[in-house]
Design a protein around this motif. Structure first.
Motif, short mmCIF file in Angstrom:
data_model
loop_
_atom_site.label_atom_id
_atom_site.label_comp_id
_atom_site.label_asym_id
_atom_site.label_seq_id
_atom_site.Cartn_x
_atom_site.Cartn_y
_atom_site.Cartn_z
N GLU A 55 0.80 -1.25 -0.13
CA GLU A 55 0.11 -0.12 -0.11
C GLU A 55 0.87 1.18 -0.08
O GLU A 55 1.81 1.45 0.77
N LEU A 62 -9.01 13.96 8.38
CA LEU A 62 -7.80 14.20 7.12
C LEU A 62 -7.01 12.90 6.71
O LEU A 62 -6.82 12.08 7.64
N ASP A 63 -6.88 12.93 5.63
CA ASP A 63 -6.19 11.55 5.16
C ASP A 63 -4.83 11.53 5.43
O ASP A 63 -4.09 12.38 5.00
N PRO A 64 -4.40 10.70 6.00
CA PRO A 64 -2.81 10.60 6.63
C PRO A 64 -1.89 10.54 5.32
O PRO A 64 -0.76 11.21 5.44
N LYS A 65 -2.48 10.05 4.30
CA LYS A 65 -1.69 10.15 3.23
C LYS A 65 -1.44 11.46 2.48
O LYS A 65 -0.25 11.72 1.83
N ALA A 66 -2.13 12.25 2.90
CA ALA A 66 -2.12 13.65 2.45
C ALA A 66 -0.74 14.59 3.21
O ALA A 66 -0.17 15.34 2.54
N PRO A 68 -0.79 10.17 -1.33
CA PRO A 68 -1.98 10.08 -1.88
C PRO A 68 -2.39 9.63 -3.29
O PRO A 68 -1.40 9.89 -4.07
N GLU A 69 -3.46 8.99 -3.35
CA GLU A 69 -3.53 8.43 -4.70
C GLU A 69 -4.49 9.27 -5.45
O GLU A 69 -5.34 10.16 -5.18
N CYS A 115 -5.49 12.06 12.97
CA CYS A 115 -5.85 12.38 11.35
C CYS A 115 -7.12 11.99 11.06
O CYS A 115 -7.74 12.54 10.56
N VAL A 116 -7.02 10.65 11.36
CA VAL A 116 -8.50 9.90 10.94
C VAL A 116 -9.48 10.55 11.83
O VAL A 116 -10.51 10.86 11.07
N TRP A 136 1.99 12.34 4.28
CA TRP A 136 2.75 11.25 4.47
C TRP A 136 4.34 11.46 4.82
O TRP A 136 4.89 11.02 5.82
#
Length: 785
Positions: A475, A710-714, A479-480, A705-706, A716
């Motif tokens: 994974e 907020l998306d943690p991937k934003a 962010p995707e 974050c969750v 990273w």
């Protein structure tokens, strides 16, 4: 050039050696020290009086520490610390002798008496203290109109007297922290020097003498004092003003009787018949103006001066400074040459006629709103000029505070793709709208809806692909790309994704705190908040330090020290402007008393929960809050000001706020309900500083974050800091404009920034595309075609 200071162990650790090291530092002379015995010292030079200098050519010199100090200074004549010119050099010699006679000798006598008998005779101490106090009153009068003892820079006199007064303070002959009016100017001078970089560099370097030995083993017994070099003195090598600033003229009585040139803008113009003209000129260097008298019979350019248009016109005036016979001013300028630089063309709407009728900043009083509407001219108004001088002082004090504490200044990006606070009130940065604001054919790229057609695979192929995916799938932490049909396709934009103006430099500066330990950022930030209150701007400046290996208490201590330093700096360095604000109808009565109260009292510290209890009781007792206080709310300004203005009557620090009203990056407390946050509340403003210990535990940070959506991937890369050598760290943010409001006593934040921006207002700018070739704007360092 390297010189060696040779002496006995005691002498090298004494005040005489300190003076020599300080002079060497200021002169950028590399100096080392070598311990010898008293007998060996006489072998270096029979003239040695505890110390000797060995120069780079091998020659050795002996004498008093003052003589050796001046010898070092003479090795670097360009430094100017022996005085610039014969007149200053003579003054330097005179004051050095005064210091030896009136400070060094009596202090040495007192030390000798103490060493001989353990305690000095009371009558001797009283006599020496009386003499010292008298000598200090002489220095105080001398320092009244000037910054340094001789000229406009530090000289050997300042160093010699600084060390002497340091000795006097160490022997309890005077107190540098007292409020004695008779030593006001001496204390200001002394405290300014003893906290300066050059003094700190010398005294903070280990000066413990090396192992003693003979002169032949110099490599083992030599210690370099200047470990990191010395900041060069600012000198006028090429640039020199063709005028003297009015501030300097008014402060230095030595200009009386001399011909000087000043330049500035006319505050008032008064005619006394046809033959006499009085100009009140101000150049912005201080709030005070200087009266300049022009006479038809003796002033060249008199007729032009009469036709200048009055207030707002600009002049360069040359004349003789004289003591003024008028009340309210010490000096005035008898003008011999009046050069009109710019008349005021306010006589008609077209701006073709000289006159002041339509000049927006005329002599009459103006409202603050009127001055905001003419922001390009309001620096000529006394109020805004004073605010800008205070703003400059606070910016300088900020950099000095953090620099002197070993912080590094980090420039964080203004364009970002992250929202530090999660508020979403950001200004977008895009090039997809084109360069022409009047274009009618702008088409924004959007994601098209794509119909997917399934390709049928055999069962064998499906199993094979499934096994490969199970083995290889890792994974991504980044962010995707999400393609929502109809949404703007920012992959076509300049940065390949949506960019925004930053709301904070905190997240970026934390990356450097996790490598450089103590850092800060100080820069512009932006928020697209549609607010029209007197406390909000769309463009403002933030000061954001971060400290590694620190917890919340360290953060609070740093914030309190910083705020108090700024207040103290303002009281010392902006005294004239603070007095102006205190007496201004737009300022605050009792301003300086309020600021001194900040210095004199420790900040009250209590938890958010304790504060809510106090507010709930006040509400129950009939205090008419607009918002009912209850646990869990984000305290409005009325609650914050009630606590610091009514309850505690001083700054208040609130800690441990509910986690739901604070940002994701704040460290979660053990109770799971609150975070290690701290806000500093001050009278008149409310919250001025907001800070916290940062969440340095990766799993909990991701969880927060969750929780906050907020998306943690934003972020990273921010989470990566917790993967690789995480450390406890903390920091805070201070809105610079709120600090200026607090210091000046002004009420509206729009009055403490040069060009305020708020919803519906962004005046006084220029469209660079109208005047600069677009290609050169994008590449400012490109050569001309």
């Amino acid at each position: 050039m390297t010189v060696v200071l040779v002496g006995t162990k005691d002498e090298l650790m004494g005040s005489g050696a300190l003076k020599i090291f300080l002079v060497a530092n200021l002169s950028s002379i590399s100096i080392t020290e070598r311990i010898v015995t008293a007998e060996e010292l006489l072998g270096v030079t029979p003239l040695a009086q505890g110390l000797a200098l060995t120069l780079s050519n091998g020659s050795s010199l002996g004498g008093t520490s003052s003589y050796l100090m001046k010898t070092i200074a003479a090795l670097a004549p360009a430094s100017g610390i022996l005085g610039n010119g014969d007149h200053e050099a003579a003054q330097v010699d005179s004051w050095v002798t005064y210091g030896i006679t009136n400070f060094d000798v009596p202090i040495a006598a007192l030390k000798a008496a103490i060493q001989a008998g353990g305690n000095a005779d009371d009558s001797l101490v009283a006599s020496i203290k009386k003499d010292i106090h008298y000598s200090m009153s002489v220095l105080n009068c001398h320092l009244l109109p000037q910054t340094y003892m001789v000229g406009d820079q530090i000289t050997v006199v300042d160093i010699a007297l600084l060390v002497a007064l340091r000795d006097a303070a160490l022997t309890n002959l005077w107190d540098p922290s007292s409020n004695d009016e008779k030593t006001t100017h001496v204390r200001k001078w002394y405290n300014g020097l003893i906290t300066s970089d050059f003094f700190h560099q010398v005294t903070s370097t280990s000066r413990s003498p090396p192992t003693s030995g003979s002169m032949t083993s110099s490599s083992d017994n030599t210690q370099d004092v200047s470990l990191h070099g010395v900041a060069p003195t600012v000198k006028n090598k090429l640039y020199k003003r063709n005028r003297i600033r009015i501030k300097e003229v008014l402060q230095d009585s030595s200009y009386v009787g001399k011909t000087v040139t000043v330049a500035g803008w006319t505050r008032t113009l008064r005619k006394a018949g046809a033959q006499l003209l009085f100009l009140e000129i101000n150049d912005g260097s201080c709030g005070a103006s200087i009266q300049c008298t022009c006479e038809a019979s003796s002033t060249e350019g008199f007729e032009d001066a009469k036709k200048c248009g009055g207030t707002g016109s600009s002049f360069q005036l040359t004349g003789v400074l004289v003591e003024s016979p008028s009340e309210g001013q010490a000096f005035e300028l008898k003008v011999t040459i009046a050069k009109l630089l710019g008349a005021v063309y306010g006589g008609d709407v077209q701006g073709d006629t000289v006159g002041g009728m339509l000049y927006p900043m005329s002599k009459k009083a103006h409202t603050l709103e009127h001055m905001r509407e003419h922001a390009h001219l309001r620096p000529r108004a006394g109020l805004h000029a004073a605010a800008m001088r205070v703003r400059h002082a606070m910016a300088y004090a900020t950099h000095k505070f953090f620099h002197d504490h070993g912080f590094l200044y980090i420039h964080t990006p203004i364009i970002t793709c992250a929202d530090c606070e999660g508020a979403g009130e950001q200004f977008a940065v895009t090039t997809m709208l084109g360069n022409d604001p009047n274009s009618t054919d702008v088409v924004l790229p959007i994601f098209e809806e794509v119909e997917e057609t399934e390709k049928k695979l055999s069962k064998k192929e499906q199993k094979r692909l499934a096994k490969m995916a199970a083995k290889e799938k890792v994974e991504s932490i980044k962010p995707e790309e999400v393609k929502i049909p109809g949404a703007i396709d920012y992959t076509k934009d300049f940065f390949g994704r949506r960019g925004n103006l930053t709301v904070s430099g905190q997240l970026n500066v934390e990356t450097h705190a996790c490598a450089l330990s103590d850092v800060y950022t100080f820069g512009p930030t932006f928020r697209a908040e549609n607010s029209h209150t007197s406390r909000h701007l769309s463009e403002f400046w933030m000061i954001e330090p971060e400290i590694a290996f620190a917890d919340l208490q360290d953060d609070i201590n740093l914030a309190e020290d910083y705020l108090k330093y700024c207040v103290e700096y303002a009281l010392e360095m902006c005294a004239e402007d603070l007095e102006f604000f205190e007496n201004s109808p737009f300022g605050e009565t009792g301003l300086r008393e309020r600021l001194r109260n900040v210095l004199d009292n420790p900040f009250k510290r209590l938890t958010y929960t304790e504060a809510i209890s106090i507010l709930e009781k006040a509400y129950a007792d009939g205090v008419g809050f607009e918002v009912k206080p209850e646990w869990g709310i984000d305290l409005p300004s009325e609650h914050e000001r009630y606590l610091c203005e009514k309850v505690f009557k001083k700054p208040v620090v609130l800690t441990n706020y509910p986690k739901d009203i604070k940002a994701f990056y704040m460290k979660l407390d053990d109770d799971g309900k609150t975070v290690a946050a701290a806000d500093i509340l001050v009278p008149k403003i409310g919250e001025i500083i907001g800070g916290s210990q940062r969440e340095h535990r990766k799993e909990i940070l991701v969880q927060r974050c969750v929780e906050m959506g907020l998306d943690p991937k934003a972020i990273w890369w921010y989470i990566d800091l917790r993967k690789y050598g995480t450390v406890p760290h903390a920091g805070f943010g201070l809105g610079f404009e709120r600090l200026i409001l607090f210091i000046t006593g002004l009420d509206n934040i729009r009055d403490v920034i040069p060009f305020p921006r708020w919803a519906g207002n962004a005046e006084f700018d220029v469209d660079l595309y109208d005047i600069i070739d677009v290609g050169h704007l994008m590449s400012p360092f490109s050569p001309d075609p």
